[in-house]
Design a protein around this motif. Sequence first.
Motif, PDB file in Angstrom:
ATOM      1  N   UNK A   1       0.900  -1.204   0.072  1.00  0.00           N
ATOM      2  CA  UNK A   1      -0.006  -0.109  -0.110  1.00  0.00           C
ATOM      3  C   UNK A   1       0.770   1.241  -0.072  1.00  0.00           C
ATOM      4  N   UNK A   2       0.118   2.440   0.137  1.00  0.00           N
ATOM      5  CA  UNK A   2       0.887   3.793   0.106  1.00  0.00           C
ATOM      6  C   UNK A   2       1.850   3.867   1.450  1.00  0.00           C
TER       7      UNK A   2
ATOM      8  N   UNK B   1       3.922   9.164  -1.855  1.00  0.00           N
ATOM      9  CA  UNK B   1       3.559   8.212  -1.200  1.00  0.00           C
ATOM     10  C   UNK B   1       3.843   6.824  -1.760  1.00  0.00           C
ATOM     11  N   UNK B   2       4.764   6.828  -2.588  1.00  0.00           N
ATOM     12  CA  UNK B   2       5.072   5.594  -3.586  1.00  0.00           C
ATOM     13  C   UNK B   2       4.263   5.072  -4.381  1.00  0.00           C
ATOM     14  N   UNK B   3       3.607   5.559  -5.179  1.00  0.00           N
ATOM     15  CA  UNK B   3       2.545   5.386  -6.174  1.00  0.00           C
ATOM     16  C   UNK B   3       2.991   5.541  -7.660  1.00  0.00           C
TER      17      UNK B   3
ATOM     18  N   UNK C   1       7.580   0.893  -5.634  1.00  0.00           N
ATOM     19  CA  UNK C   1       6.952  -0.034  -4.687  1.00  0.00           C
ATOM     20  C   UNK C   1       8.096  -0.336  -3.594  1.00  0.00           C
ATOM     21  N   UNK C   2       9.043  -0.588  -4.069  1.00  0.00           N
ATOM     22  CA  UNK C   2      10.119  -1.440  -3.077  1.00  0.00           C
ATOM     23  C   UNK C   2      10.393  -0.222  -2.226  1.00  0.00           C
ATOM     24  N   UNK C   3      10.809   0.930  -3.029  1.00  0.00           N
ATOM     25  CA  UNK C   3      11.243   2.006  -2.066  1.00  0.00           C
ATOM     26  C   UNK C   3      10.025   2.582  -1.150  1.00  0.00           C
ATOM     27  N   UNK C   4       8.823   2.394  -1.531  1.00  0.00           N
ATOM     28  CA  UNK C   4       7.688   2.594  -0.635  1.00  0.00           C
ATOM     29  C   UNK C   4       7.731   1.511   0.560  1.00  0.00           C
ATOM     30  N   UNK C   5       7.931   0.362   0.260  1.00  0.00           N
ATOM     31  CA  UNK C   5       7.919  -0.642   1.400  1.00  0.00           C
ATOM     32  C   UNK C   5       9.144  -0.398   2.353  1.00  0.00           C
TER      33      UNK C   5
ATOM     34  N   UNK D   1      10.367   2.426   3.077  1.00  0.00           N
ATOM     35  CA  UNK D   1      10.007   3.946   3.982  1.00  0.00           C
ATOM     36  C   UNK D   1       9.101   3.390   4.883  1.00  0.00           C
ATOM     37  N   UNK D   2       8.218   2.345   4.718  1.00  0.00           N
ATOM     38  CA  UNK D   2       7.028   1.905   5.567  1.00  0.00           C
ATOM     39  C   UNK D   2       7.856   1.425   6.767  1.00  0.00           C
ATOM     40  N   UNK D   3       8.561   0.211   6.296  1.00  0.00           N
ATOM     41  CA  UNK D   3       9.434  -0.212   7.450  1.00  0.00           C
ATOM     42  C   UNK D   3      10.279   0.411   8.590  1.00  0.00           C
TER      43      UNK D   3
END
Length: 465
Positions: free
Chosen positions: A195-196, A297-299, A388-392, A394-396
């Motif tokens: 997700x975002x 937001x990684x989209x 998407x990988x960069x967003x993931x 960032x979330x972690x």
Amino acid sequence: MGSKKRAKPSRGKKKARTCTDQALALDYVRAWAHPAPPPEPSMPDAGDGFLPPQAARMACSVGGNVLFELHCHSNHSDGFMSPSALVERAHRNGASNMHIALILVKVLALTDHDTMAGIPEAMSAAHKFGMRIIPGVEISALHSPRNKDIFYLKYICFLLPFPDLVTSPETQLSKREIPGVGDPVHILAYYGMCGPSRFDELDSMLLNIRDRRYLRAKNMLSKLNTLKVPIKWEHVTKIAGEGVAPGRLHIARALVEAGYVDNVREAFNKYLGNDGPAYATGSEPFIETVVQMISRTGGISALAHPWSLKHPVAVIRSLKSAGLDAMEVYRSDGKVDGFSELAEQYGLLKLGGSDFHGKGTKDESDVGAVKLAITTLSSFLKMARPIWCSAMKDILLRFVEEPSTANLGKMIKFGQLANFDGFAPIDSAMDVVNLCLSSWLSYDEMEAVDLEEVRSKLAQSLPAM
């Protein structure tokens, strides 16, 4: 002596090269759409692998193309079907096509209007069929008119909840610099399995849009009442459903049920179309704000149905300047004249989808009706997956700053484990990482993605639990 003419490449060689490109693209897309389960000495139980056993076997054995549906709606906005029913319909459509052309509906982007509330249910349903869900949303926006102070003020007011965007040079427009005309524009956002990133910021924007849609719907009902076509507010909200911000399609259905028109198409043609006497604009953010929010937001951002715009060239030019990635070009009836050339002119990826709502009318394209070329899908994934990988990551990493059970719940909101029951099975920080990654990635992806920095920082920051 006359110079020798350079021999032109034979058609056979060109065709072979094209076939090779298509084969490589098919391998790449299928590897992502049919993720392999972890290697086991024997077939794992239904809940152990990334895919159910029957889906894993099907993925390994079937040939042919892979069908992506990149634009559809559920009853969480103005669609008629639940996310589960929508996913099942997509799977059934693919299964029925298998006997003809071996086409599988393997990937579906749920793109409800201004909400992502249906994504968890869609993901849960898709897991049963070995399908992938791309978390998506179709965001309402406005292409701002030139030299209109009121639109400038609304633009600034919409940025106030997002201080980083307010101070961003890209959003510092003077009143004279606001381009174009007041076209309503819809922008699709596609996110990875996680997700975002910074979901709270995106959700705040979507909530503002939905809240203002209530005012817009009431304004349209007021105009209908002036036209001697009264519709009760309770009627519209009942059609929309609990918690769903009413839109034009809900009002159109109310007009049909009240007997004022024979069908939804007539309701739009007679009253609710963009130039109709009961049409009302909302208080949507400007297109620049939306595209920048999707990027932040990684989209991946894509312009939806550009053929419905009054001034498509001006809108596309502004969107490209703001960072737009793609635009819809393909429909179930093929490419729309002129828009493929516009996409090429502005360097935008060409996409398309059915825009399925489940209205049940003969003129509606069914889910999965738009069959994108395998090279197009490959280009889409090659653009999207690094983002998407960069967003993931960032979330972690943001989770490290404030680790808690509540934040873990938010973090895996769009994963398979969205309904998990707390931390009972987790004994260490690494288990937190693996829980999230197993919800977002296939085994092969987990092996390929470099997550050492994330694992190291999480292991250092989270004590054993």
